[in-house]
Scaffold this motif. Structure first.
Motif, PDB file in Angstrom:
ATOM      1  N   LEU A   1      39.355  33.388  33.836  1.00 15.01           N
ATOM      2  CA  LEU A   1      40.766  33.805  34.362  1.00 15.01           C
ATOM      3  C   LEU A   1      40.459  33.802  35.462  1.00 15.01           C
ATOM      4  CD1 LEU A   1      41.146  35.500  31.239  1.00 15.01           C
ATOM      5  CD2 LEU A   1      42.415  33.779  32.008  1.00 15.01           C
ATOM      6  N   SER A   2      39.458  34.434  36.429  1.00 13.48           N
ATOM      7  CA  SER A   2      39.284  34.513  37.525  1.00 13.48           C
ATOM      8  C   SER A   2      39.541  33.229  38.941  1.00 13.48           C
ATOM      9  CB  SER A   2      38.254  35.526  38.400  1.00 13.48           C
ATOM     10  OG  SER A   2      37.770  36.670  37.241  1.00 13.48           O
ATOM     11  N   GLU A   3      39.276  32.364  38.230  1.00 15.49           N
ATOM     12  CA  GLU A   3      39.247  30.932  38.319  1.00 15.49           C
ATOM     13  C   GLU A   3      40.580  30.814  38.768  1.00 15.49           C
ATOM     14  OE1 GLU A   3      36.198  27.970  36.987  1.00 15.49           O
ATOM     15  OE2 GLU A   3      34.533  29.106  38.332  1.00 15.49           O
ATOM     16  N   ASP A   4      41.447  30.410  37.818  1.00 16.86           N
ATOM     17  CA  ASP A   4      42.987  30.204  37.253  1.00 16.86           C
ATOM     18  C   ASP A   4      43.496  30.818  38.448  1.00 16.86           C
ATOM     19  OD1 ASP A   4      41.632  28.044  35.477  1.00 16.86           O
ATOM     20  OD2 ASP A   4      42.212  29.306  33.501  1.00 16.86           O
ATOM     21  N   ALA A   5      43.265  32.185  38.810  1.00 19.29           N
ATOM     22  CA  ALA A   5      44.602  33.391  39.176  1.00 19.29           C
ATOM     23  C   ALA A   5      44.284  32.538  40.561  1.00 19.29           C
ATOM     24  CB  ALA A   5      43.602  34.264  39.383  1.00 19.29           C
ATOM     25  N   SER A   6      43.359  31.400  41.097  1.00 19.02           N
ATOM     26  CA  SER A   6      43.573  30.727  42.182  1.00 19.02           C
ATOM     27  C   SER A   6      45.082  29.234  42.020  1.00 19.02           C
ATOM     28  CB  SER A   6      42.391  30.006  42.753  1.00 19.02           C
ATOM     29  OG  SER A   6      42.240  29.146  42.407  1.00 19.02           O
ATOM     30  N   LEU A   7      45.327  29.337  40.858  1.00 19.48           N
ATOM     31  CA  LEU A   7      46.746  28.411  40.503  1.00 19.48           C
ATOM     32  C   LEU A   7      47.931  28.769  40.616  1.00 19.48           C
ATOM     33  CD1 LEU A   7      44.706  26.160  37.838  1.00 19.48           C
ATOM     34  CD2 LEU A   7      44.604  25.161  39.658  1.00 19.48           C
ATOM     35  N   ALA A   8      47.846  30.111  40.430  1.00 20.14           N
ATOM     36  CA  ALA A   8      49.271  30.743  39.691  1.00 20.14           C
ATOM     37  C   ALA A   8      50.089  30.064  41.343  1.00 20.14           C
ATOM     38  CB  ALA A   8      48.654  32.392  38.985  1.00 20.14           C
ATOM     39  N   PRO A   9      51.558  30.321  40.631  1.00 18.23           N
ATOM     40  CA  PRO A   9      52.143  29.735  42.409  1.00 18.23           C
ATOM     41  C   PRO A   9      52.433  31.409  42.944  1.00 18.23           C
ATOM     42  CG  PRO A   9      53.048  30.355  40.107  1.00 18.23           C
ATOM     43  CD  PRO A   9      52.018  30.221  39.409  1.00 18.23           C
ATOM     44  N   THR A  10      52.874  32.373  41.946  1.00 18.92           N
ATOM     45  CA  THR A  10      53.062  33.673  43.176  1.00 18.92           C
ATOM     46  C   THR A  10      51.945  35.047  43.648  1.00 18.92           C
ATOM     47  OG1 THR A  10      53.879  34.600  40.825  1.00 18.92           O
ATOM     48  CG2 THR A  10      55.602  32.822  42.072  1.00 18.92           C
ATOM     49  N   LEU A  11      52.099  35.957  43.850  1.00 18.39           N
ATOM     50  CA  LEU A  11      51.073  37.145  43.996  1.00 18.39           C
ATOM     51  C   LEU A  11      51.359  38.185  42.701  1.00 18.39           C
ATOM     52  CD1 LEU A  11      51.586  37.677  47.969  1.00 18.39           C
ATOM     53  CD2 LEU A  11      49.310  36.970  46.441  1.00 18.39           C
TER      54      LEU A  11
ATOM     55  N   GLU B   1      48.045  39.182  37.856  1.00 22.13           N
ATOM     56  CA  GLU B   1      48.372  39.498  36.135  1.00 22.13           C
ATOM     57  C   GLU B   1      47.501  38.889  35.605  1.00 22.13           C
ATOM     58  OE1 GLU B   1      49.600  41.103  32.924  1.00 22.13           O
ATOM     59  OE2 GLU B   1      50.557  41.324  34.811  1.00 22.13           O
ATOM     60  N   LEU B   2      46.345  38.133  36.267  1.00 24.59           N
ATOM     61  CA  LEU B   2      45.320  36.760  35.636  1.00 24.59           C
ATOM     62  C   LEU B   2      44.093  37.856  36.033  1.00 24.59           C
ATOM     63  CD1 LEU B   2      45.651  33.332  35.875  1.00 24.59           C
ATOM     64  CD2 LEU B   2      45.787  34.699  34.191  1.00 24.59           C
ATOM     65  N   ALA B   3      44.108  38.295  37.206  1.00 23.13           N
ATOM     66  CA  ALA B   3      43.391  39.119  37.330  1.00 23.13           C
ATOM     67  C   ALA B   3      42.781  40.337  36.811  1.00 23.13           C
ATOM     68  CB  ALA B   3      43.220  39.859  39.255  1.00 23.13           C
ATOM     69  N   GLN B   4      44.231  40.811  36.571  1.00 28.37           N
ATOM     70  CA  GLN B   4      43.756  42.280  35.560  1.00 28.37           C
ATOM     71  C   GLN B   4      43.330  41.914  33.765  1.00 28.37           C
ATOM     72  OE1 GLN B   4      44.354  45.581  35.574  1.00 28.37           O
ATOM     73  NE2 GLN B   4      43.930  45.969  33.846  1.00 28.37           N
ATOM     74  N   LEU B   5      43.712  40.643  33.450  1.00 23.78           N
ATOM     75  CA  LEU B   5      43.435  40.074  31.834  1.00 23.78           C
ATOM     76  C   LEU B   5      41.868  39.859  32.578  1.00 23.78           C
ATOM     77  CD1 LEU B   5      46.162  37.942  31.188  1.00 23.78           C
ATOM     78  CD2 LEU B   5      45.447  40.105  30.559  1.00 23.78           C
ATOM     79  N   ALA B   6      41.159  39.372  33.417  1.00 25.49           N
ATOM     80  CA  ALA B   6      39.869  38.860  33.670  1.00 25.49           C
ATOM     81  C   ALA B   6      39.414  40.539  33.549  1.00 25.49           C
ATOM     82  CB  ALA B   6      39.546  38.197  34.961  1.00 25.49           C
ATOM     83  N   THR B   7      39.589  41.559  33.960  1.00 27.43           N
ATOM     84  CA  THR B   7      38.883  42.582  34.092  1.00 27.43           C
ATOM     85  C   THR B   7      39.047  42.842  32.725  1.00 27.43           C
ATOM     86  OG1 THR B   7      40.997  43.936  34.555  1.00 27.43           O
ATOM     87  CG2 THR B   7      39.458  43.117  36.576  1.00 27.43           C
ATOM     88  N   VAL B   8      40.094  43.034  32.233  1.00 29.73           N
ATOM     89  CA  VAL B   8      39.593  42.933  30.089  1.00 29.73           C
ATOM     90  C   VAL B   8      38.647  42.164  30.040  1.00 29.73           C
ATOM     91  CG1 VAL B   8      41.201  43.136  28.524  1.00 29.73           C
ATOM     92  CG2 VAL B   8      42.464  43.986  30.641  1.00 29.73           C
ATOM     93  N   GLU B   9      38.893  41.054  29.604  1.00 23.19           N
ATOM     94  CA  GLU B   9      37.949  40.251  29.047  1.00 23.19           C
ATOM     95  C   GLU B   9      36.074  40.479  29.821  1.00 23.19           C
ATOM     96  OE1 GLU B   9      38.507  38.608  26.944  1.00 23.19           O
ATOM     97  OE2 GLU B   9      39.772  36.843  27.471  1.00 23.19           O
ATOM     98  N   PHE B  10      36.272  40.927  30.951  1.00 20.21           N
ATOM     99  CA  PHE B  10      34.795  41.034  31.084  1.00 20.21           C
ATOM    100  C   PHE B  10      34.109  42.610  30.713  1.00 20.21           C
ATOM    101  CE2 PHE B  10      31.715  43.797  33.533  1.00 20.21           C
ATOM    102  CZ  PHE B  10      30.694  42.523  34.065  1.00 20.21           C
TER     103      PHE B  10
END
Length: 226
Positions: free
Chosen positions: A33-43, A48-57
């Motif tokens: 998810l941290s890597e996929d955040a680089s594909l996201a079209p908007t900040l 949002e993906l960064a937040q989801l990544a922290t949940v997974e951790f």
């Protein structure tokens, strides 16, 4: 003294295997998810993906702590599953933002459903933890909204994503079969589920029917055909 499962159905090794598999899956989900955040079209989407990544951790740390409670070394518990999990992600690397979202929702979803089925015969504390860490934690609403918006703007995208989702399901089921074949005690949890139903071998078929139903519901939620 380390805590051991007490319901008499599963073996300690099977519980450690299940938690080791989930711990590694959650750790990889954090990286992905941290890597996929680089594909996201908007900040906003990146955040949002960064937040989801922290949940997974956070999920990973909870499973790691449970392994320690059971007297297992987390790294050793995860090691047997690295090849299968890494192979799945290598074979299903998304080409774009939308494919990464569908993978997170559909591919991870059917794998989580399978793990929930396996967890039904572990001790109550472990079972509760498994169900908690496999909750979507807001993930599904975010993915559904983004994918539906994209397909409504360009209906041609829906066909491509539907094909991608079918591939993900095939790969996820293949991964589950590989893990079961390589880890006899983990596979034994599923066998125990059947034996606990009075030796009804049709329970295996019913389990996969439930997995299919859940997958169909996810596809419908995304607005994609199965």
């Amino acid at each position: 003294m380390s805590e051991q499962p007490t319901n008499g159905t599963e073996t300690p090794g099977a519980v450690v295997d299940l938690l080791g598999l989930l711990a590694y899956a959650e750790l990889v989900a954090f990286f992905r998810l941290s890597e996929d955040a680089s594909l996201a079209p908007t900040l906003a989407d990146k955040a949002e993906l960064a937040q989801l990544a922290t949940v997974e951790f956070g999920h990973y740390t909870r499973i790691r702590d449970r392994l320690v409670e059971l007297g297992a070394e987390p790294g050793a518990a995860m090691e047997p599953f690295t090849a299968a999990v890494d192979a799945f992600h290598a074979q299903t690397a998304p080409n774009d933002w939308l494919e990464s979202l569908v993978k997170a929702y559909v591919g991870d979803g059917i794998a989580a459903d399978f793990y929930r089925q396996v967890a039904e015969l572990v001790d109550p504390g472990t079972r509760e933890l498994v169900h908690e860490v496999l909750s979507n934690a807001g993930h599904s609403e975010f993915v559904v909204a983004r994918v539906r918006a994209a397909t409504e703007n360009d209906p041609k995208i829906a066909g491509r994503l539907a094909l991608w989702a079918r591939r993900l399901v095939g790969e996820a089921l293949g991964q589950a079969q590989r893990v079961a074949a390589e880890r006899a005690e983990l596979a034994g949890l599923l066998v125990g589920r059947v034996e606990g139903a009075g030796g009804d071998l049709a329970e295996i078929g019913r389990m996969f029917a439930r997995l299919t139903e859940s997958h169909t519901a996810r596809m419908n939620a995304l607005g994609l055909s199965t």
